[in-house]
Design an enzyme around this catalytic site. Sequence first.
Site, PDB file in Angstrom:
ATOM      1  N   TYR A  47       0.631  -0.769   0.181  1.00 15.08           N
ATOM      2  CA  TYR A  47       0.111  -0.102  -0.173  1.00 15.08           C
ATOM      3  C   TYR A  47       0.747   1.360  -0.256  1.00 15.08           C
ATOM      4  O   TYR A  47       2.094   0.878   0.263  1.00 15.08           O
ATOM      5  CB  TYR A  47      -1.254  -0.108   1.311  1.00 15.08           C
ATOM      6  CG  TYR A  47      -0.036   0.171   2.513  1.00 15.08           C
ATOM      7  CD1 TYR A  47       0.077  -0.695   3.125  1.00 15.08           C
ATOM      8  CD2 TYR A  47      -0.802   1.632   3.155  1.00 15.08           C
ATOM      9  CE1 TYR A  47       0.868  -0.206   4.268  1.00 15.08           C
ATOM     10  CE2 TYR A  47       0.221   2.096   4.471  1.00 15.08           C
ATOM     11  CZ  TYR A  47       0.580   0.743   5.061  1.00 15.08           C
ATOM     12  OH  TYR A  47       1.244   1.311   6.372  1.00 15.08           O
TER      13      TYR A  47
ATOM     14  N   ARG B 224       8.471   3.914  -4.308  1.00 13.70           N
ATOM     15  CA  ARG B 224       8.252   2.612  -3.213  1.00 13.70           C
ATOM     16  C   ARG B 224       7.727   1.833  -3.227  1.00 13.70           C
ATOM     17  O   ARG B 224       7.671   0.299  -3.774  1.00 13.70           O
ATOM     18  CB  ARG B 224       8.292   3.505  -2.148  1.00 13.70           C
ATOM     19  CG  ARG B 224       8.201   2.128  -0.483  1.00 13.70           C
ATOM     20  CD  ARG B 224       7.860   3.814   0.413  1.00 13.70           C
ATOM     21  NE  ARG B 224       6.580   4.143  -0.062  1.00 13.70           N
ATOM     22  CZ  ARG B 224       6.211   4.718   1.354  1.00 13.70           C
ATOM     23  NH1 ARG B 224       7.214   5.376   2.717  1.00 13.70           N
ATOM     24  NH2 ARG B 224       5.141   5.457   1.521  1.00 13.70           N
TER      25      ARG B 224
ATOM     26  N   ARG C  66      -7.479 -21.090  -0.783  1.00 15.24           N
ATOM     27  CA  ARG C  66      -6.921 -20.882  -0.028  1.00 15.24           C
ATOM     28  C   ARG C  66      -5.775 -21.392  -0.015  1.00 15.24           C
ATOM     29  O   ARG C  66      -5.789 -22.739   0.863  1.00 15.24           O
ATOM     30  CB  ARG C  66      -7.521 -20.393   1.424  1.00 15.24           C
ATOM     31  CG  ARG C  66      -5.865 -19.622   2.878  1.00 15.24           C
ATOM     32  CD  ARG C  66      -7.439 -19.505   4.544  1.00 15.24           C
ATOM     33  NE  ARG C  66      -6.236 -18.873   4.647  1.00 15.24           N
ATOM     34  CZ  ARG C  66      -4.911 -19.951   5.215  1.00 15.24           C
ATOM     35  NH1 ARG C  66      -5.023 -21.649   6.038  1.00 15.24           N
ATOM     36  NH2 ARG C  66      -4.377 -19.086   6.143  1.00 15.24           N
TER      37      ARG C  66
ATOM     38  N   HIS D 109      -0.922 -20.983   1.106  1.00 20.52           N
ATOM     39  CA  HIS D 109      -0.365 -20.022   0.703  1.00 20.52           C
ATOM     40  C   HIS D 109       1.043 -19.839   0.021  1.00 20.52           C
ATOM     41  O   HIS D 109       1.549 -18.581  -0.374  1.00 20.52           O
ATOM     42  CB  HIS D 109       0.741 -20.375   2.103  1.00 20.52           C
ATOM     43  CG  HIS D 109      -0.115 -20.675   4.117  1.00 20.52           C
ATOM     44  ND1 HIS D 109      -0.662 -21.484   4.611  1.00 20.52           N
ATOM     45  CD2 HIS D 109       0.668 -19.639   4.132  1.00 20.52           C
ATOM     46  CE1 HIS D 109      -0.639 -20.963   5.506  1.00 20.52           C
ATOM     47  NE2 HIS D 109      -0.079 -19.934   5.815  1.00 20.52           N
TER      48      HIS D 109
ATOM     49  N   LYS E  30       6.253  -1.990   2.104  1.00 22.22           N
ATOM     50  CA  LYS E  30       4.852  -1.255   2.734  1.00 22.22           C
ATOM     51  C   LYS E  30       3.912  -2.318   2.436  1.00 22.22           C
ATOM     52  O   LYS E  30       3.104  -2.097   1.959  1.00 22.22           O
ATOM     53  CB  LYS E  30       5.753  -0.703   2.524  1.00 22.22           C
ATOM     54  CG  LYS E  30       4.243   0.607   2.940  1.00 22.22           C
ATOM     55  CD  LYS E  30       3.772   2.403   2.325  1.00 22.22           C
ATOM     56  CE  LYS E  30       3.136   3.599   3.254  1.00 22.22           C
ATOM     57  NZ  LYS E  30       3.035   3.097   4.125  1.00 22.22           N
TER      58      LYS E  30
ATOM     59  N   GLU F  99      12.080   2.854  14.423  1.00 18.89           N
ATOM     60  CA  GLU F  99      11.063   4.016  13.631  1.00 18.89           C
ATOM     61  C   GLU F  99      10.352   4.093  15.027  1.00 18.89           C
ATOM     62  O   GLU F  99      10.708   3.534  16.250  1.00 18.89           O
ATOM     63  CB  GLU F  99      10.756   3.140  12.687  1.00 18.89           C
ATOM     64  CG  GLU F  99      10.422   2.049  12.125  1.00 18.89           C
ATOM     65  CD  GLU F  99       9.713   1.954  10.816  1.00 18.89           C
ATOM     66  OE1 GLU F  99       9.389   3.207  10.212  1.00 18.89           O
ATOM     67  OE2 GLU F  99       9.532   1.019  10.395  1.00 18.89           O
TER      68      GLU F  99
HETATM   69  C1  PLP Z   1       6.054   2.120   9.441  1.00 18.88           C
HETATM   70  C2  PLP Z   1       6.486   3.354   9.131  1.00 18.88           C
HETATM   71  N1  PLP Z   1       7.344   3.805   9.284  1.00 18.88           N
HETATM   72  C3  PLP Z   1       7.471   5.329   8.457  1.00 18.88           C
HETATM   73  C4  PLP Z   1       6.123   5.833   7.832  1.00 18.88           C
HETATM   74  C5  PLP Z   1       5.919   7.156   7.454  1.00 18.88           C
HETATM   75  O1  PLP Z   1       6.622   7.020   5.386  1.00 18.88           O
HETATM   76  P1  PLP Z   1       5.654   7.601   5.224  1.00 18.88           P
HETATM   77  O2  PLP Z   1       7.145   9.663   5.474  1.00 18.88           O
HETATM   78  O3  PLP Z   1       6.156   7.150   3.310  1.00 18.88           O
HETATM   79  O4  PLP Z   1       4.713   7.935   5.127  1.00 18.88           O
HETATM   80  C6  PLP Z   1       5.120   4.986   8.409  1.00 18.88           C
HETATM   81  C7  PLP Z   1       4.144   5.572   7.350  1.00 18.88           C
HETATM   82  O5  PLP Z   1       2.879   4.791   7.670  1.00 18.88           O
HETATM   83  C8  PLP Z   1       5.384   3.804   8.600  1.00 18.88           C
HETATM   84  O6  PLP Z   1       4.212   3.059   9.022  1.00 18.88           O
END
Ligand code: PLP
Length: 287
Positions: free
Chosen positions: A32, A51, A100, A102, A149, A182
């Site tokens: 996403y 990305r 279903r 995996h 992501k 993070e």
């Molecule tokens: C785990 C995580 N880290 C960092 C970010 C920041 O990413 P961005 O600046 O691309 O929104 C997000 C944004 O949703 C996130 O979910």
Amino acid sequence: MTIAYLNGEYIPLEEAKISPMDRGFLFGDGIYEVIPSYGGKTIGTALHLIRFEKGLCEIGIDTPWSRTDLKAIFDELLARNGNGNLGIYLQVTRGVTMKRNHAFPKSPTPTIFAYTFDIPEPDNGNSETVTQWQVSSGRDLRWQRCHIKSTSLLGNVLHMMEGVESGAGEILLFDAEDNLTEAAACNVFVVTKGVVRTPALDNHKLAGVTRDMALAILRRHSSIEVREETISRRDVMSADEVWLSSSTKELEPVVLIDGQSVGTGKPGPVWSAAQALFAQHRFDDFA
Ligand SMILES: Cc1ncc(COP(=O)(O)O)c(C=O)c1O
């Protein structure tokens, strides 16, 4: 009424429906993006799309949509939703299979879904009006592929709930060596003696587009020293300033961590300068 885009059609969000056999629903098997826009203009578009393509490639989802196709969908969605201050949520999953399993299906048809949601007017570096974050901290217990992501966000969801349940709005995450990774839904910056630092990228962090833009803006348009390196818990707890970054927040200051004030306990001057610069340059080209 919000208009969404689902598999080629623009429809009211309430009418958007997918099969429970979609692998996004069954396995969180998808990628996403969240792209901010103000007055119909998206921000960091190329970085978001790059990305997105990388993520799809990493998990082996082939899609027929070019960047131009996706941009056209964004423009249409923004126009149909009034071109205000809107975040665009975009998701592609590996699609529907009736068995279903995996393992990937042989020739899946990916599902594509996008919709918009209201986002606040971003701050221009004004410490009186910005959201000031109180956060908690904890051990990062997510998987080894946080650079993707992916819609498999249960790890992040559970960490966010740790933050929320402790009365904070976010949580700073630290790895087994007690180094900063993070936050549950943001990247993190620290400022010590005027130097801005953020953890170096690896598979434990998402390469945030806002992080990239902020680094580029500071390097191009200020004399502030900027570093990407390992940041220990001690560095974080003794920092003069700590910021969160994400697409819908841009840069926002953290004033309290686990009940302890960050610096003076108020948004700091480096944050204010950095967010003011971000506001000036958010529509620049970063590709
Ligand atoms: C785990 C995580 N880290 C960092 C970010 C920041 O990413 P961005 O600046 O691309 O929104 C997000 C944004 O949703 C996130 O979910």
